[in-house]
Write a protein that holds these residues in place. Structure first.
Motif, PDB file in Angstrom:
ATOM      1  N   PRO A 121       0.823  -1.210   0.000  1.00 40.58           N
ATOM      2  CA  PRO A 121       0.000   0.000   0.000  1.00 40.58           C
ATOM      3  C   PRO A 121       0.862   1.268   0.000  1.00 40.58           C
ATOM      4  O   PRO A 121       1.977   1.268   0.516  1.00 40.58           O
ATOM      5  N   GLU A 122       0.314   2.353  -0.563  1.00 41.98           N
ATOM      6  CA  GLU A 122       1.046   3.621  -0.659  1.00 41.98           C
ATOM      7  C   GLU A 122       1.362   4.204   0.718  1.00 41.98           C
ATOM      8  O   GLU A 122       2.397   4.820   0.908  1.00 41.98           O
ATOM      9  N   ASN A 123       0.462   4.022   1.685  1.00 42.40           N
ATOM     10  CA  ASN A 123       0.682   4.612   3.002  1.00 42.40           C
ATOM     11  C   ASN A 123       1.541   3.731   3.911  1.00 42.40           C
ATOM     12  O   ASN A 123       1.730   4.027   5.075  1.00 42.40           O
ATOM     13  N   GLU A 124       2.037   2.636   3.379  1.00 37.22           N
ATOM     14  CA  GLU A 124       2.882   1.710   4.146  1.00 37.22           C
ATOM     15  C   GLU A 124       4.216   2.381   4.474  1.00 37.22           C
ATOM     16  O   GLU A 124       4.762   3.140   3.685  1.00 37.22           O
ATOM     17  N   GLU A 125       4.738   2.093   5.684  1.00 41.15           N
ATOM     18  CA  GLU A 125       6.048   2.623   6.053  1.00 41.15           C
ATOM     19  C   GLU A 125       7.097   2.069   5.099  1.00 41.15           C
ATOM     20  O   GLU A 125       6.958   0.970   4.578  1.00 41.15           O
ATOM     21  N   ALA A 126       8.148   2.848   4.885  1.00 43.71           N
ATOM     22  CA  ALA A 126       9.243   2.393   4.016  1.00 43.71           C
ATOM     23  C   ALA A 126       9.915   1.183   4.651  1.00 43.71           C
ATOM     24  O   ALA A 126      10.197   1.171   5.847  1.00 43.71           O
ATOM     25  N   MET A 127      10.168   0.168   3.847  1.00 45.37           N
ATOM     26  CA  MET A 127      10.814  -1.036   4.337  1.00 45.37           C
ATOM     27  C   MET A 127      12.000  -1.338   3.439  1.00 45.37           C
ATOM     28  O   MET A 127      11.898  -1.220   2.223  1.00 45.37           O
ATOM     29  N   ARG A 128      13.120  -1.673   4.059  1.00 42.63           N
ATOM     30  CA  ARG A 128      14.309  -2.047   3.310  1.00 42.63           C
ATOM     31  C   ARG A 128      14.630  -3.503   3.579  1.00 42.63           C
ATOM     32  O   ARG A 128      14.509  -3.977   4.701  1.00 42.63           O
ATOM     33  N   ILE A 129      15.037  -4.189   2.538  1.00 38.45           N
ATOM     34  CA  ILE A 129      15.563  -5.536   2.719  1.00 38.45           C
ATOM     35  C   ILE A 129      17.070  -5.399   2.731  1.00 38.45           C
ATOM     36  O   ILE A 129      17.668  -4.881   1.787  1.00 38.45           O
ATOM     37  N   VAL A 130      17.686  -5.830   3.812  1.00 37.40           N
ATOM     38  CA  VAL A 130      19.118  -5.682   3.997  1.00 37.40           C
ATOM     39  C   VAL A 130      19.749  -7.059   3.998  1.00 37.40           C
ATOM     40  O   VAL A 130      19.270  -7.970   4.664  1.00 37.40           O
ATOM     41  N   CYS A 131      20.814  -7.203   3.227  1.00 40.04           N
ATOM     42  CA  CYS A 131      21.547  -8.469   3.186  1.00 40.04           C
ATOM     43  C   CYS A 131      22.983  -8.203   3.610  1.00 40.04           C
ATOM     44  O   CYS A 131      23.714  -7.491   2.925  1.00 40.04           O
ATOM     45  N   LEU A 132      23.352  -8.727   4.768  1.00 37.30           N
ATOM     46  CA  LEU A 132      24.723  -8.607   5.258  1.00 37.30           C
ATOM     47  C   LEU A 132      25.306 -10.008   5.383  1.00 37.30           C
ATOM     48  O   LEU A 132      24.718 -10.871   6.032  1.00 37.30           O
ATOM     49  N   VAL A 133      26.450 -10.240   4.765  1.00 33.88           N
ATOM     50  CA  VAL A 133      27.130 -11.524   4.868  1.00 33.88           C
ATOM     51  C   VAL A 133      28.210 -11.372   5.928  1.00 33.88           C
ATOM     52  O   VAL A 133      29.142 -10.594   5.762  1.00 33.88           O
ATOM     53  N   LYS A 134      28.053 -12.112   7.047  1.00 31.05           N
ATOM     54  CA  LYS A 134      28.916 -11.904   8.208  1.00 31.05           C
ATOM     55  C   LYS A 134      30.255 -12.607   8.110  1.00 31.05           C
ATOM     56  O   LYS A 134      31.232 -12.113   8.623  1.00 31.05           O
ATOM     57  N   ASN A 135      30.345 -13.774   7.509  1.00 28.57           N
ATOM     58  CA  ASN A 135      31.603 -14.518   7.415  1.00 28.57           C
ATOM     59  C   ASN A 135      32.307 -14.638   8.760  1.00 28.57           C
ATOM     60  O   ASN A 135      33.455 -14.250   8.919  1.00 28.57           O
ATOM     61  N   ASN A 136      31.607 -15.134   9.759  1.00 28.07           N
ATOM     62  CA  ASN A 136      32.143 -15.384  11.100  1.00 28.07           C
ATOM     63  C   ASN A 136      32.633 -14.132  11.812  1.00 28.07           C
ATOM     64  O   ASN A 136      33.477 -14.206  12.691  1.00 28.07           O
ATOM     65  N   GLN A 137      32.135 -12.973  11.440  1.00 24.19           N
ATOM     66  CA  GLN A 137      32.473 -11.754  12.161  1.00 24.19           C
ATOM     67  C   GLN A 137      31.212 -11.223  12.826  1.00 24.19           C
ATOM     68  O   GLN A 137      30.110 -11.491  12.371  1.00 24.19           O
ATOM     69  N   PRO A 138      31.362 -10.493  13.932  1.00 18.35           N
ATOM     70  CA  PRO A 138      30.166  -9.976  14.598  1.00 18.35           C
ATOM     71  C   PRO A 138      29.458  -8.941  13.735  1.00 18.35           C
ATOM     72  O   PRO A 138      30.074  -8.294  12.883  1.00 18.35           O
ATOM     73  N   LEU A 139      28.167  -8.783  13.952  1.00 11.25           N
ATOM     74  CA  LEU A 139      27.362  -7.841  13.176  1.00 11.25           C
ATOM     75  C   LEU A 139      27.776  -6.394  13.441  1.00 11.25           C
ATOM     76  O   LEU A 139      27.759  -5.568  12.548  1.00 11.25           O
ATOM     77  N   GLY A 140      28.158  -6.106  14.662  1.00 11.72           N
ATOM     78  CA  GLY A 140      28.558  -4.737  14.989  1.00 11.72           C
ATOM     79  C   GLY A 140      27.355  -3.859  15.264  1.00 11.72           C
ATOM     80  O   GLY A 140      27.370  -2.669  14.967  1.00 11.72           O
ATOM     81  N   ALA A 141      26.315  -4.439  15.837  1.00 14.28           N
ATOM     82  CA  ALA A 141      25.117  -3.685  16.209  1.00 14.28           C
ATOM     83  C   ALA A 141      24.474  -4.381  17.401  1.00 14.28           C
ATOM     84  O   ALA A 141      24.607  -5.587  17.572  1.00 14.28           O
ATOM     85  N   THR A 142      23.784  -3.593  18.233  1.00 13.61           N
ATOM     86  CA  THR A 142      23.030  -4.170  19.341  1.00 13.61           C
ATOM     87  C   THR A 142      21.546  -3.965  19.063  1.00 13.61           C
ATOM     88  O   THR A 142      21.162  -3.061  18.320  1.00 13.61           O
TER      89      THR A 142
END
Length: 195
Positions: A121-142
């Motif tokens: 819908p047009e009034n829907e909040e903006a949504m992003r699809i995020v793809c992060l490949v970690k390769n055994n490293q921490p995400l770096g976010a809480t």
């Protein structure tokens, strides 16, 4: 190519060297140095190679190797055929080299994301699809649970971490799904385990 340009520059500098212009002698020596000449030759070779746009002969090297091993089993058993079969069945060749070849040949480097739905819908909040490949490293976010809405949100993005370097996650972002698992109703600790 680059070697031809360097030759022209050296010819020009040799004329200036004879006139004893400040710093030209040092520049002339630098441009004549063997290591720079070798580096430029490597650069030209790489540019030539990339210009050819190399393509793999086959996308399925592992499958082809299995077929060859089967054919060799039926062939008359000479010393060379036994040695070739032993080499082609070796784990380091099959698992490492041929698997890596097939991955590169098929350009299967990154995970594929599901398509976005057509009926947003047009009034829907903006949504992003995020793809992060970690390769055994921490995400770096809480993450934390929002006190009012109960949503799981990014609490903090750690400077220099994967999330920060990607520029894809920001403090306050709401997490809807992680690795295909909806996070609604989950505790932050459960979401961390999915990450």
């Amino acid at each position: 190519g680059v070697s031809h340009v360097l030759t022209l520059v050296l010819q020009e500098l040799s004329l200036l060297c004879k006139r004893d212009v400040n710093g030209v002698g040092m520049l002339y020596d630098l441009l004549r140095s063997r290591w720079l000449q070798a580096l430029l030759k490597i650069y030209e070779c790489l540019q030539h190679y990339l210009g050819k746009r190399p393509a793999p002969v086959t996308l399925q090297a592992r499958a082809l190797t299995r077929e060859v091993v089967e054919l060799l089993r039926e062939a008359p058993q000479s010393g060379e055929i036994k040695e070739l079969r032993r080499l082609l069945r070796a784990p380091h060749l099959k698992a490492a080299l041929l698997s890596a070849h097939d991955t590169v040949a098929q350009k299967d480097f990154e995970p594929t994301l599901p398509p976005l739905p057509d009926n947003i819908p047009e009034n829907e909040e903006a949504m992003r699809i995020v793809c992060l490949v970690k390769n055994n490293q921490p995400l770096g976010a809480t993450i934390k649970r929002h006190e009012i809405t109960g949503d799981i949100t990014v609490a903090r993005v750690i400077h220099g971490g994967l999330a920060d370097r990607s520029g894809l996650l920001y403090a306050g972002d709401k997490l809807v799904e992680v690795n295909g698992v909806p996070v609604e109703g989950l505790e932050p600790e459960q979401v961390i385990n999915i990450l």
